[in-house]
Design a protein around this motif. Structure first.
Motif, PDB file in Angstrom:
ATOM      1  N   GLY A  20      16.620  33.895  65.169  1.00  0.00           N
ATOM      2  CA  GLY A  20      16.377  32.454  65.198  1.00  0.00           C
ATOM      3  C   GLY A  20      16.664  31.846  66.554  1.00  0.00           C
ATOM      4  N   ARG A  21      17.747  32.266  67.154  1.00  0.00           N
ATOM      5  CA  ARG A  21      18.084  31.783  68.506  1.00  0.00           C
ATOM      6  C   ARG A  21      16.993  32.174  69.497  1.00  0.00           C
ATOM      7  NH1 ARG A  21      20.241  34.609  72.661  1.00  0.00           N
ATOM      8  NH2 ARG A  21      21.182  33.392  74.378  1.00  0.00           N
ATOM      9  N   ALA A  22      16.519  33.416  69.423  1.00  0.00           N
ATOM     10  CA  ALA A  22      15.463  33.867  70.340  1.00  0.00           C
ATOM     11  C   ALA A  22      14.203  33.040  70.156  1.00  0.00           C
ATOM     12  CB  ALA A  22      15.173  35.351  70.118  1.00  0.00           C
ATOM     13  N   TYR A  23      13.837  32.753  68.909  1.00  0.00           N
ATOM     14  CA  TYR A  23      12.652  31.935  68.647  1.00  0.00           C
ATOM     15  C   TYR A  23      12.837  30.525  69.220  1.00  0.00           C
ATOM     16  CZ  TYR A  23      11.857  35.439  64.907  1.00  0.00           C
ATOM     17  OH  TYR A  23      11.685  36.580  64.175  1.00  0.00           O
ATOM     18  N   ALA A  24      14.002  29.930  68.954  1.00  0.00           N
ATOM     19  CA  ALA A  24      14.245  28.552  69.392  1.00  0.00           C
ATOM     20  C   ALA A  24      14.209  28.441  70.905  1.00  0.00           C
ATOM     21  CB  ALA A  24      15.593  28.072  68.852  1.00  0.00           C
ATOM     22  N   LEU A  25      14.833  29.370  71.581  1.00  0.00           N
ATOM     23  CA  LEU A  25      14.867  29.332  73.044  1.00  0.00           C
ATOM     24  C   LEU A  25      13.467  29.474  73.631  1.00  0.00           C
ATOM     25  CD1 LEU A  25      18.033  31.515  73.808  1.00  0.00           C
ATOM     26  CD2 LEU A  25      17.832  29.030  74.030  1.00  0.00           C
ATOM     27  N   GLU A  26      12.670  30.380  73.074  1.00  0.00           N
ATOM     28  CA  GLU A  26      11.332  30.618  73.627  1.00  0.00           C
ATOM     29  C   GLU A  26      10.376  29.472  73.296  1.00  0.00           C
ATOM     30  OE1 GLU A  26       8.521  32.740  75.932  1.00  0.00           O
ATOM     31  OE2 GLU A  26      10.715  32.692  75.820  1.00  0.00           O
ATOM     32  N   LEU A  27      10.495  28.916  72.094  1.00  0.00           N
ATOM     33  CA  LEU A  27       9.695  27.735  71.757  1.00  0.00           C
ATOM     34  C   LEU A  27       9.993  26.596  72.729  1.00  0.00           C
ATOM     35  CD1 LEU A  27       9.990  27.798  67.869  1.00  0.00           C
ATOM     36  CD2 LEU A  27       7.827  27.769  69.133  1.00  0.00           C
ATOM     37  N   ALA A  28      11.272  26.365  72.988  1.00  0.00           N
ATOM     38  CA  ALA A  28      11.662  25.290  73.907  1.00  0.00           C
ATOM     39  C   ALA A  28      11.182  25.577  75.322  1.00  0.00           C
ATOM     40  CB  ALA A  28      13.179  25.115  73.886  1.00  0.00           C
ATOM     41  N   ARG A  29      11.276  26.821  75.729  1.00  0.00           N
ATOM     42  CA  ARG A  29      10.827  27.194  77.085  1.00  0.00           C
ATOM     43  C   ARG A  29       9.340  26.935  77.257  1.00  0.00           C
ATOM     44  NH1 ARG A  29       8.858  31.119  80.333  1.00  0.00           N
ATOM     45  NH2 ARG A  29       8.203  32.489  78.640  1.00  0.00           N
ATOM     46  N   ARG A  30       8.599  27.011  76.148  1.00  0.00           N
ATOM     47  CA  ARG A  30       7.154  26.801  76.190  1.00  0.00           C
ATOM     48  C   ARG A  30       6.764  25.377  75.788  1.00  0.00           C
ATOM     49  NH1 ARG A  30       3.810  31.589  76.186  1.00  0.00           N
ATOM     50  NH2 ARG A  30       5.091  33.398  76.661  1.00  0.00           N
ATOM     51  N   GLY A  31       7.734  24.481  75.779  1.00  0.00           N
ATOM     52  CA  GLY A  31       7.408  23.065  75.650  1.00  0.00           C
ATOM     53  C   GLY A  31       7.725  22.393  74.338  1.00  0.00           C
ATOM     54  N   ALA A  32       8.129  23.144  73.319  1.00  0.00           N
ATOM     55  CA  ALA A  32       8.398  22.536  72.014  1.00  0.00           C
ATOM     56  C   ALA A  32       9.727  21.786  72.018  1.00  0.00           C
ATOM     57  CB  ALA A  32       8.420  23.604  70.922  1.00  0.00           C
ATOM     58  N   GLU A 216      14.577  39.389  71.244  1.00  0.00           N
ATOM     59  CA  GLU A 216      13.559  38.941  72.204  1.00  0.00           C
ATOM     60  C   GLU A 216      12.292  39.784  72.129  1.00  0.00           C
ATOM     61  OE1 GLU A 216      17.353  37.273  73.145  1.00  0.00           O
ATOM     62  OE2 GLU A 216      16.785  39.389  72.867  1.00  0.00           O
ATOM     63  N   SER A 217      12.423  41.039  71.651  1.00  0.00           N
ATOM     64  CA  SER A 217      11.237  41.895  71.537  1.00  0.00           C
ATOM     65  C   SER A 217      10.425  41.592  70.276  1.00  0.00           C
ATOM     66  CB  SER A 217      11.643  43.375  71.549  1.00  0.00           C
ATOM     67  OG  SER A 217      12.349  43.727  70.368  1.00  0.00           O
ATOM     68  N   VAL A 218      10.989  40.786  69.367  1.00  0.00           N
ATOM     69  CA  VAL A 218      10.279  40.347  68.161  1.00  0.00           C
ATOM     70  C   VAL A 218       9.630  38.981  68.375  1.00  0.00           C
ATOM     71  CG1 VAL A 218      10.595  39.631  65.747  1.00  0.00           C
ATOM     72  CG2 VAL A 218      11.763  41.672  66.616  1.00  0.00           C
ATOM     73  N   ALA A 219      10.260  38.166  69.205  1.00  0.00           N
ATOM     74  CA  ALA A 219       9.841  36.772  69.389  1.00  0.00           C
ATOM     75  C   ALA A 219       8.358  36.594  69.727  1.00  0.00           C
ATOM     76  CB  ALA A 219      10.713  36.101  70.452  1.00  0.00           C
ATOM     77  N   PRO A 220       7.729  37.475  70.522  1.00  0.00           N
ATOM     78  CA  PRO A 220       6.304  37.262  70.814  1.00  0.00           C
ATOM     79  C   PRO A 220       5.434  37.185  69.564  1.00  0.00           C
ATOM     80  CG  PRO A 220       7.215  38.837  72.368  1.00  0.00           C
ATOM     81  CD  PRO A 220       8.271  38.596  71.340  1.00  0.00           C
ATOM     82  N   ALA A 221       5.733  37.985  68.558  1.00  0.00           N
ATOM     83  CA  ALA A 221       4.953  37.931  67.313  1.00  0.00           C
ATOM     84  C   ALA A 221       5.183  36.614  66.596  1.00  0.00           C
ATOM     85  CB  ALA A 221       5.324  39.098  66.401  1.00  0.00           C
ATOM     86  N   ALA A 222       6.441  36.203  66.514  1.00  0.00           N
ATOM     87  CA  ALA A 222       6.754  34.953  65.817  1.00  0.00           C
ATOM     88  C   ALA A 222       6.049  33.778  66.469  1.00  0.00           C
ATOM     89  CB  ALA A 222       8.266  34.726  65.804  1.00  0.00           C
ATOM     90  N   LEU A 223       6.091  33.712  67.784  1.00  0.00           N
ATOM     91  CA  LEU A 223       5.483  32.569  68.471  1.00  0.00           C
ATOM     92  C   LEU A 223       3.968  32.595  68.373  1.00  0.00           C
ATOM     93  CD1 LEU A 223       8.416  32.210  69.532  1.00  0.00           C
ATOM     94  CD2 LEU A 223       7.370  31.294  71.607  1.00  0.00           C
TER      95      LEU A 223
END
Length: 299
Positions: A20-32, A216-223
């Protein structure tokens, strides 16, 4: 193609650590703009912490926008309040990643009914609560992206996880109906089955594997599965940078009549019944009935 989430509001449950943390950080990094939800308990669902606040701080320090929420996914009113808070601050909710979960592993023979009920409540009912809380908003704005978190245990089974497996396959089933009901409102719903080294698996994975299977290696699929151009009704496996697709399939089957319409007849034709040649991937439950009608017409 660059996948961005500018002007999108995302809720990630169980986002205080791990996936969840990895998803949240990457979503925010991409503008969410991100609602970081986390009850903050131990992996068996007990206790509390300030984990969500720490993730929000990380996002803000990196220049992003986020708010924390400590509501329990098992309490529908708390999920309604979380959505209302996000809408009041940012005007809507466009993305929901149902990630919160717990483990109470035991063989079924030794598992107390309350441990079965609690795990199903958090994973399955909790995801339904969060989804219900955002559903009307997504219908009204004619846009929504929802991700359910299943598991290989739900899809394929795993010793000692009857409660977890039941909940996780239930989530794949929930996805399959919601993608149909949400289609005309541009709501896409998908299922992710991640394999990651997190707090949930730290004493299960060998140390070398734990380091390889990063969140972090799962996050690309989630996003991707919550992006503008996401598919819908996909079941995706992800771990250590490997991405897979899983399917619920249906064989053509065999029609039994007359003297063969018996348990013995099923036994005699078992090889043909289970022959996967020509199997299909139904897009709705009605397709099973359609294939049966087709067999009747052929006869």
């Amino acid at each position: 193609m660059s996948i961005r989430f500018d002007n999108r509001v995302a809720i990630v449950t169980g986002a205080g650590g791990g996936l969840g943390r990895a998803y949240a950080l990457e979503l925010a990094r991409r503008g969410a703009k991100v609602v970081v939800n986390d009850l903050g308990g131990a992996r068996d669902g007990t206790g509390h912490s300030d984990a969500a606040l720490k993730v929000v701080e990380e996002i803000r320090e990196a220049g992003g926008e986020a708010m924390s929420n400590g509501g329990s996914v098992t309490e529908y009113e708390q999920m309604e309040a979380m959505v209302a808070q996000a809408k009041e601050k940012w005007g809507g909710v466009h993305i929901l990643i149902n990630n919160a979960g717990v483990l109470r592993d035991k063989s079924f023979a030794k598992m107390a009914p309350e441990d079965f009920e609690f795990v199903v409540d958090v994973h399955l009912n909790g995801s339904a609560n969060c989804t219900k809380a955002v559903w009307e908003t997504m219908r009204e704005q004619n846009y929504g992206r929802i991700l359910m978190t299943a598991s290989s245990t739900g899809l394929f089974g795993n010793f000692g996880q009857a409660n977890y497996g039941a909940a996780k396959l239930g989530l794949a089933g929930l996805t399959k109906t919601l993608y149909l009901e949400g289609a005309k409102y541009n709501i896409k719903v998908n299922t992710l089955a991640p394999v990651a080294g997190t707090r949930m698996t730290e004493d299960i994975f060998p140390e070398a594997a734990f380091k390889l299977f990063t969140p972090e290696s799962v996050a690309p699929a989630a996003l991707y599965l919550v992006s503008e151009d996401a598919p819908s009704n996909a079941i995706v496996g992800a771990g250590a940078g490997v991405f897979q697709a899983a399917y619920v399939t249906l064989t053509p089957g065999v029609r039994l009549q007359g003297d063969e319409l018996t348990p013995e007849g099923v036994a005699d034709h078992w090889g043909e019944i289970t022959d996967r040649t020509g199997e299909i991937v139904p897009q709705s439950g009605g397709e099973q009935a359609q294939t049966i009608f087709a067999k009747l017409q052929d006869g």
